[in-house]
Design a protein around this motif. Structure first.
Motif, PDB file in Angstrom:
ATOM      1  N   THR A  20      -2.745 -19.376  59.929  1.00  0.00           N
ATOM      2  CA  THR A  20      -3.821 -19.311  60.925  1.00  0.00           C
ATOM      3  C   THR A  20      -3.474 -20.218  62.106  1.00  0.00           C
ATOM      4  N   THR A  21      -4.380 -20.257  63.067  1.00  0.00           N
ATOM      5  CA  THR A  21      -4.234 -21.207  64.165  1.00  0.00           C
ATOM      6  C   THR A  21      -5.075 -22.442  63.856  1.00  0.00           C
ATOM      7  N   LYS A  22      -4.709 -23.556  64.453  1.00  0.00           N
ATOM      8  CA  LYS A  22      -5.448 -24.794  64.254  1.00  0.00           C
ATOM      9  C   LYS A  22      -6.851 -24.663  64.846  1.00  0.00           C
ATOM     10  N   LYS A  23      -7.791 -25.373  64.249  1.00  0.00           N
ATOM     11  CA  LYS A  23      -9.203 -25.280  64.640  1.00  0.00           C
ATOM     12  C   LYS A  23      -9.430 -25.559  66.121  1.00  0.00           C
ATOM     13  N   GLU A  24      -8.670 -26.460  66.688  1.00  0.00           N
ATOM     14  CA  GLU A  24      -8.897 -26.833  68.097  1.00  0.00           C
ATOM     15  C   GLU A  24      -8.645 -25.679  69.066  1.00  0.00           C
ATOM     16  N   PHE A  25      -7.983 -24.616  68.593  1.00  0.00           N
ATOM     17  CA  PHE A  25      -7.731 -23.461  69.466  1.00  0.00           C
ATOM     18  C   PHE A  25      -8.823 -22.398  69.384  1.00  0.00           C
ATOM     19  N   GLU A  81       2.138 -32.120  61.959  1.00  0.00           N
ATOM     20  CA  GLU A  81       2.751 -33.198  62.733  1.00  0.00           C
ATOM     21  C   GLU A  81       3.248 -32.744  64.103  1.00  0.00           C
ATOM     22  N   ASP A  82       3.443 -31.462  64.297  1.00  0.00           N
ATOM     23  CA  ASP A  82       3.942 -30.938  65.565  1.00  0.00           C
ATOM     24  C   ASP A  82       2.765 -30.598  66.480  1.00  0.00           C
ATOM     25  N   SER A  83       2.512 -31.470  67.436  1.00  0.00           N
ATOM     26  CA  SER A  83       1.365 -31.256  68.336  1.00  0.00           C
ATOM     27  C   SER A  83       1.586 -30.046  69.249  1.00  0.00           C
ATOM     28  N   ASP A  84       2.816 -29.574  69.355  1.00  0.00           N
ATOM     29  CA  ASP A  84       3.102 -28.381  70.159  1.00  0.00           C
ATOM     30  C   ASP A  84       2.951 -27.086  69.362  1.00  0.00           C
ATOM     31  N   SER A  85       2.657 -27.194  68.084  1.00  0.00           N
ATOM     32  CA  SER A  85       2.471 -25.999  67.251  1.00  0.00           C
ATOM     33  C   SER A  85       0.982 -25.696  67.124  1.00  0.00           C
ATOM     34  N   ALA A  86       0.634 -24.436  67.276  1.00  0.00           N
ATOM     35  CA  ALA A  86      -0.762 -24.005  67.132  1.00  0.00           C
ATOM     36  C   ALA A  86      -1.046 -23.519  65.713  1.00  0.00           C
ATOM     37  N   LEU A  87      -0.041 -23.561  64.842  1.00  0.00           N
ATOM     38  CA  LEU A  87      -0.177 -22.956  63.529  1.00  0.00           C
ATOM     39  C   LEU A  87      -0.643 -23.930  62.458  1.00  0.00           C
ATOM     40  N   HIS A  88      -1.232 -23.324  61.424  1.00  0.00           N
ATOM     41  CA  HIS A  88      -1.782 -24.061  60.291  1.00  0.00           C
ATOM     42  C   HIS A  88      -1.738 -23.123  59.093  1.00  0.00           C
TER      43      HIS A  88
END
Length: 194
Positions: free
Chosen positions: A65-70, A47-54
């Motif tokens: 990990t990092t989100k796929k879009e990164f 839900e946090d669009s400013d977070s790169a984490l997943h």
């Protein structure tokens, strides 16, 4: 508080991830409660669009990990000419893996005395090391070893051509006195006389 502890553990274990049972043990919580905290943290990241984490769930293991879009950005970073030189930490990690392979990232951490997941990821991205298998046992940790590219890059036909560590250590001890201040101390103690 427990969720931040969970996050800290996920960060430290790096790309090897950690099992639900071990997380529960470390956090001193029941597995159901631990799984619920993982879901809360995963939702927070989503839900946090400013977070790169997943949090990636692989079987009964969880990996931060990092989100796929990164992925394109991180791939660009790994291939950037500005990041082409390896850090001291990455070189230490590479040397340990080259001489002691195959071994896990945790074993590298034990030898270095510090966490090495960033260096391992960078070396994998540079194709200098790769997965050589998995440890039999809990967690099935990744075993790392050098690649053919590593051999080509360093002009080696086999690992037997790596410099002999014992010979290098002997050279160092011959060149550098065991105690750099011993002679000066003796001079002071003897009043400059022998």
């Amino acid at each position: 508080m427990k969720i931040s502890e969970l996050e800290a553990i996920l960060f430290v274990v790096g790309d090897e991830g950690i099992g639900l049972e071990e997380l529960s043990y470390l956090l001193n919580t029941k597995t159901a409660q631990t799984y619920e905290m993982i879901q809360i943290l995963q939702k927070r990241y989503y839900e946090d669009s400013d977070s790169a984490l997943h949090i990636l769930e692989v079987g009964n293991h969880f990996v931060l990990t990092t989100k796929k879009e990164f992925a394109p950005l991180l791939k660009k970073y790994a291939q950037s000419p500005l990041s082409n030189s390896l850090s001291q930490a990455a070189l230490e990690t590479l040397a340990i893996i080259a001489y002691k392979q195959p071994l896990t990232r945790m074993e590298v951490d034990e030898i270095r005395g510090v966490q090495s997941s960033g260096s391992v990821q960078k070396l994998v991205a540079r194709q200098l090391i790769e997965e050589k298998g998995r440890v039999d046992g809990p967690g099935r940790a990744i075993l790392y070893g050098t690649t053919d590219y590593f051999m080509d890059y360093f002009g080696l036909k086999s690992l037997a051509e790596l410099p002999d560590i014992e010979a290098m250590e002997n050279e160092l001890t011959e060149d550098v006195p065991m105690d750099l201040f011993f002679d000066r101390f003796n001079e002071t103690e003897n009043g400059g006389q022998e």
